[in-house]
Every structure is written in structure tokens, then in C-alpha cells.
Write a protein that holds these residues in place. Structure first.
Motif, PDB file in Angstrom:
ATOM      1  N   ALA A  40      10.081  84.012  72.041  1.00 44.71           N
ATOM      2  CA  ALA A  40      10.744  84.783  70.990  1.00 44.71           C
ATOM      3  C   ALA A  40       9.490  85.062  69.745  1.00 44.71           C
ATOM      4  O   ALA A  40       8.736  84.177  69.712  1.00 44.71           O
ATOM      5  N   LEU A  41       9.628  86.157  69.202  1.00 51.39           N
ATOM      6  CA  LEU A  41       8.633  86.642  68.364  1.00 51.39           C
ATOM      7  C   LEU A  41       9.193  86.141  66.902  1.00 51.39           C
ATOM      8  O   LEU A  41      10.069  86.745  66.434  1.00 51.39           O
ATOM      9  N   LEU A  42       8.841  85.087  66.301  1.00 46.47           N
ATOM     10  CA  LEU A  42       9.194  84.278  65.156  1.00 46.47           C
ATOM     11  C   LEU A  42       8.560  84.851  63.933  1.00 46.47           C
ATOM     12  O   LEU A  42       7.456  84.983  63.997  1.00 46.47           O
ATOM     13  N   VAL A  43       9.300  85.401  62.885  1.00 45.40           N
ATOM     14  CA  VAL A  43       8.712  85.747  61.628  1.00 45.40           C
ATOM     15  C   VAL A  43       9.578  85.317  60.435  1.00 45.40           C
ATOM     16  O   VAL A  43      10.655  84.597  60.596  1.00 45.40           O
ATOM     17  N   ARG A  44       8.898  85.289  59.269  1.00 41.56           N
ATOM     18  CA  ARG A  44       9.735  85.009  58.130  1.00 41.56           C
ATOM     19  C   ARG A  44      10.916  86.079  57.989  1.00 41.56           C
ATOM     20  O   ARG A  44      10.581  87.357  58.360  1.00 41.56           O
ATOM     21  N   PRO A  45      12.030  85.455  57.199  1.00 37.07           N
ATOM     22  CA  PRO A  45      12.834  86.489  57.040  1.00 37.07           C
ATOM     23  C   PRO A  45      12.424  87.678  56.305  1.00 37.07           C
ATOM     24  O   PRO A  45      11.776  87.751  55.337  1.00 37.07           O
ATOM     25  N   GLY A  46      12.932  88.951  56.865  1.00 38.46           N
ATOM     26  CA  GLY A  46      12.523  90.131  56.239  1.00 38.46           C
ATOM     27  C   GLY A  46      11.400  91.026  56.736  1.00 38.46           C
ATOM     28  O   GLY A  46      11.256  92.081  56.633  1.00 38.46           O
ATOM     29  N   THR A  47      10.591  90.278  57.641  1.00 38.62           N
ATOM     30  CA  THR A  47       9.347  90.821  58.350  1.00 38.62           C
ATOM     31  C   THR A  47       9.988  91.663  59.244  1.00 38.62           C
ATOM     32  O   THR A  47      10.707  91.491  60.070  1.00 38.62           O
ATOM     33  N   LYS A  48       9.388  92.897  59.151  1.00 31.79           N
ATOM     34  CA  LYS A  48       9.433  94.080  60.249  1.00 31.79           C
ATOM     35  C   LYS A  48       8.381  94.009  61.147  1.00 31.79           C
ATOM     36  O   LYS A  48       7.099  93.613  60.828  1.00 31.79           O
ATOM     37  N   ALA A 108       4.722  84.207  65.162  1.00 31.83           N
ATOM     38  CA  ALA A 108       4.204  83.331  66.401  1.00 31.83           C
ATOM     39  C   ALA A 108       5.188  83.709  67.603  1.00 31.83           C
ATOM     40  O   ALA A 108       6.372  84.079  67.413  1.00 31.83           O
ATOM     41  N   PHE A 109       4.592  83.472  68.703  1.00 32.18           N
ATOM     42  CA  PHE A 109       5.412  83.373  69.964  1.00 32.18           C
ATOM     43  C   PHE A 109       5.681  81.965  70.122  1.00 32.18           C
ATOM     44  O   PHE A 109       4.809  81.117  70.318  1.00 32.18           O
ATOM     45  N   ALA A 146      13.973  85.296  64.589  1.00 34.14           N
ATOM     46  CA  ALA A 146      13.537  85.868  66.005  1.00 34.14           C
ATOM     47  C   ALA A 146      13.624  87.297  65.735  1.00 34.14           C
ATOM     48  O   ALA A 146      14.796  87.903  65.813  1.00 34.14           O
ATOM     49  N   LEU A 147      12.566  87.803  65.671  1.00 36.42           N
ATOM     50  CA  LEU A 147      12.573  89.433  65.436  1.00 36.42           C
ATOM     51  C   LEU A 147      12.866  90.051  66.792  1.00 36.42           C
ATOM     52  O   LEU A 147      13.454  91.157  66.995  1.00 36.42           O
ATOM     53  N   VAL A 148      12.441  89.420  67.949  1.00 36.48           N
ATOM     54  CA  VAL A 148      12.157  89.746  69.307  1.00 36.48           C
ATOM     55  C   VAL A 148      12.656  88.633  70.247  1.00 36.48           C
ATOM     56  O   VAL A 148      11.876  87.513  69.902  1.00 36.48           O
ATOM     57  N   THR A 149      13.435  88.797  70.927  1.00 39.60           N
ATOM     58  CA  THR A 149      13.531  87.767  72.033  1.00 39.60           C
ATOM     59  C   THR A 149      13.315  87.958  73.587  1.00 39.60           C
ATOM     60  O   THR A 149      13.118  89.227  73.856  1.00 39.60           O
ATOM     61  N   GLU A 150      13.347  87.055  74.269  1.00 38.37           N
ATOM     62  CA  GLU A 150      13.377  87.205  75.608  1.00 38.37           C
ATOM     63  C   GLU A 150      11.808  88.055  75.983  1.00 38.37           C
ATOM     64  O   GLU A 150      11.919  89.212  76.737  1.00 38.37           O
ATOM     65  N   VAL A 151      10.736  87.555  75.522  1.00 35.93           N
ATOM     66  CA  VAL A 151       9.480  88.183  75.634  1.00 35.93           C
ATOM     67  C   VAL A 151       8.728  87.670  76.934  1.00 35.93           C
ATOM     68  O   VAL A 151       8.539  86.392  76.783  1.00 35.93           O
ATOM     69  N   HIS A 152       8.288  88.157  77.818  1.00 38.05           N
ATOM     70  CA  HIS A 152       7.596  87.828  78.949  1.00 38.05           C
ATOM     71  C   HIS A 152       6.977  88.818  79.832  1.00 38.05           C
ATOM     72  O   HIS A 152       7.834  89.633  80.007  1.00 38.05           O
TER      73      HIS A 152
END
Length: 312
Positions: free
Chosen positions: A90-98, A149-150, A163-169
Motif C-alpha cells: 500500500a502507498l501510505l501517506v499522511r492524511p490529506g496527501t494527494k 512509503a510502500f 493508504a492512498l493506494v492499495t494492492e500495489v505490485h
């Protein structure tokens, strides 16, 4: 020795922790995150923990060099079991990050090859910086050092991220293999679906040196599941080989292959015989004719008869 403590590659929220928690015995142990693979293994060597779970192989990137090198060069340890864990990031970001806000990305070095194509397609200008682990990358994002961060999606709550994006591979069905490592002791009894790990050093560099090593397995019908060269640190061209072989040291074909290697190599480090993860006895390929324990016993009996003058 602390029999109630297991260490693992930390911090909290790593895939290693997720893999460790799949083991039934983990429910009755204190699970202690460590900053690196060497630190996790040294805790076992020093008696501070009964065992450590560390990553050793990835289906995309191959062997995890930090673990292979530490098992080859440090004080002897032994593998007691393995765990296979499907990996999706998952692409993890601080809340509100685009997505458009992301200029820097971090994660474990083994993660980068597994998300390289996704990065090229969605964040082509983002700069990658490696972290000690994927969860450590999440911690660094929490602290504001990187934009994303991944890591495993399960790490988001631990570090106050989303998690801004999930299932990344990039590769479907990617897996990482982890091993539970303890102090050397008698291996568990064979299950019929086992693996034996070792590190082998060549005596010298000459034509056919690697072939001689491989023939010790081939002539006894032992299938190799992994062979990876690692530099010994003694100069260019000096290598040892991390090897995983099908079977158990108690199997005659495997034990005699190890004896053959010990005759021709300056050093062979036995790393353990243990059950293969996710493989049942019914799924194990049939032993090649002439290489079963019964075949070895019959051949030894025949030789004894010849030595006694009884012939055939």
C-alpha cells in the motif's frame, strides 16, 4: 536464554511481524522488533531471545542478502521452519496527501523492484530513498521525512497514516519467504516434505569447480531449490554459495551429499532441515529410482557382502 521472546525485523508493522504472527507459538511469546536482521539474529546468539524471524527470499528479487550473509558469516545458527507470506504493498501517506503532492518515496530496498513499474507509471518524478524496513519507511513518513512509503496496509494505523493506494505490485502472486532461526540443535524429525539449507565454500577457483559441487547433489538425486552466490569478502572472485535442497539431512541421499561436499570443500555450514511451508507429503515429487533410503541400504548391504567374500 529467554525462551519466551522472539525477535523480528522491525519496527512494528513490518511484513516480518505479519509473518511471525501466523505461527501458533507466536501467541505465547513476547515479540520484540529489532532495527536490522543482524540485530535480530544477534539477540538469539546472545541468549536474549529463543528465536528470530527474518526474511530470506523474495519471489521477485531473489535472496535477501542481509540474511544470507549473516547466516554465512556470523556465529552458527539454525533454521527451524519457514513461512510464506503473499506480498502486496500500500502507498501510505499522511492524511490529506494527494498523489500529486508526492515528491519522495521510501521503503525497504527489496520492495523497490516489486513496485518499480507502478512508480514509473504513476509517480515518474518521485525520488526513491531506501529505509531499513517498510515499516521504518512508514515511521519516516509519519515524522515528515518523506511524502510516502510502500508498506503493508496494516501498518497505516500503527503510524497514523492512510493508504492512498492499495494492492500495489508489479508481479502477481508475489511472496516473501521468512525463516525462524534459533541456536543449533538436533533437527526435528523428517516430515516427508522437507528442505535442507546450507552454505558452501569452494576450495579454489578452477574450471569446473561449481560443477563438482553440483554433481554431489545430482548423482544422488537431490533437487536444488535455490543456489545463490555471495562474495566472501576475501577479494574479487571469492564466493560462497547459499543452497536450499529438497529433503532432510536424515534422508540418505541428502546426508551423503553433505558428506561428499565436506570432502571437497573447505567449509560447509549446515543451516538446518525443516518442513517446507505450504507443501504436503502428497505434493512432493517422487524420489528418483536408485536414490531412496532403501536403495542406499541395499547398496551398502551388497558392498558388505562383497567385503566379506559373499559376493552377490
Amino acid at each position: 536464554m529467554s525462551a519466551t521472546r522472539f525477535t523480528y525485523l522491525g519496527p512494528e508493522g513490518t511484513f516480518t511481524e505479519a509473518a511471525l504472527r501466523t505461527l501458533p507459538e507466536a501467541a505465547t511469546r513476547e515479540l520484540v522488533p529489532m532495527v536490522s536482521v543482524p540485530a535480530a539474529l544477534d539477540a538469539v546468539r546472545n541468549g536474549e531471545a529463543a528465536a528470530a524471524l527474518v526474511p530470506i527470499e523474495n519471489s521477485v528479487e531473489g535472496g535477501v542478502t542481509a540474511t544470507l550473509d549473516e547466516l554465512a558469516s556470523g556465529r552458527p545458527l539454525m533454521i527451524y521452519r519457514e513461512v510464506l507470506l503473499p506480498i502486496a504493498f500500500a502507498l501510505l501517506v499522511r492524511p490529506g496527501t494527494k498523489l500529486s503532492d508526492i515528491k519522495t518515496v521510501t521503503g525497504h530496498p527489496v520492495a523497490q523492484p516489486q513496485v518499480r513499474n507502478w512508480l514509473r507509471a504513476h509517480l515518474p518524478e518521485a525520488v526513491w530513498e531506501s529505509a531499513a524496513s517498510n515499516a521504518d519507511g512508514a515511521r519516516l513518513v509519519q515524522e515528515g521525512r518523506y511524502d510516502a512509503a510502500f508498506a503493508g496496509e496494516f501498518a497505516a494505523a500503527t503510524y497514523g497514516l492512510e493508504a492512498l493506494v492499495t494492492e500495489v505490485h508489479d508481479a502477481e502472486n508475489a511472496e516473501t519467504r521468512f525463516v525462524l532461526v534459533g541456536r543449533p540443535a538436533r533437527p526435528a524429525a523428517p516430515t516427508g516434505a522437507d528442505k535442507t539449507s546450507m552454505v558452501i565454500w569452494l576450495r579454489d577457483d578452477h574450471p569446473g569447480a561449481l560443477l563438482e559441487l553440483l554433481q554431489e547433489f545430482a548423482v544422488r538425486g537431490v533437487n536444488l531449490m535455490l543456489i545463490q552466490s555471495r562474495p566472501t569478502g576475501a577479494g574479487i572472485g571469492n564466493y560462497c554459495f547459499a543452497v536450499d535442497a529438497e529433503g532432510h539431512i536424515a534422508d540418505r541421499r541428502v546426508g551423503e551429499a553433505l558428506m561428499g561436499l565436506k570432502r571437497i570443500c573447505p567449509n560447509v555450514r549446515f543451516l538446518g532441515s525443516y518442513p517446507r511451508a505450504g507443501v504436503t507429503v502428497d505434493a512432493v515429487r517422487a524420489v528418483r529410482p536408485g536414490t531412496s533410503d532403501d536403495d542406499f541400504t541395499a547398496a551398502a548391504d551388497w558392498l558388505a557382502r562383497c567385503q566379506d567374500g559373499r559376493g552377490d
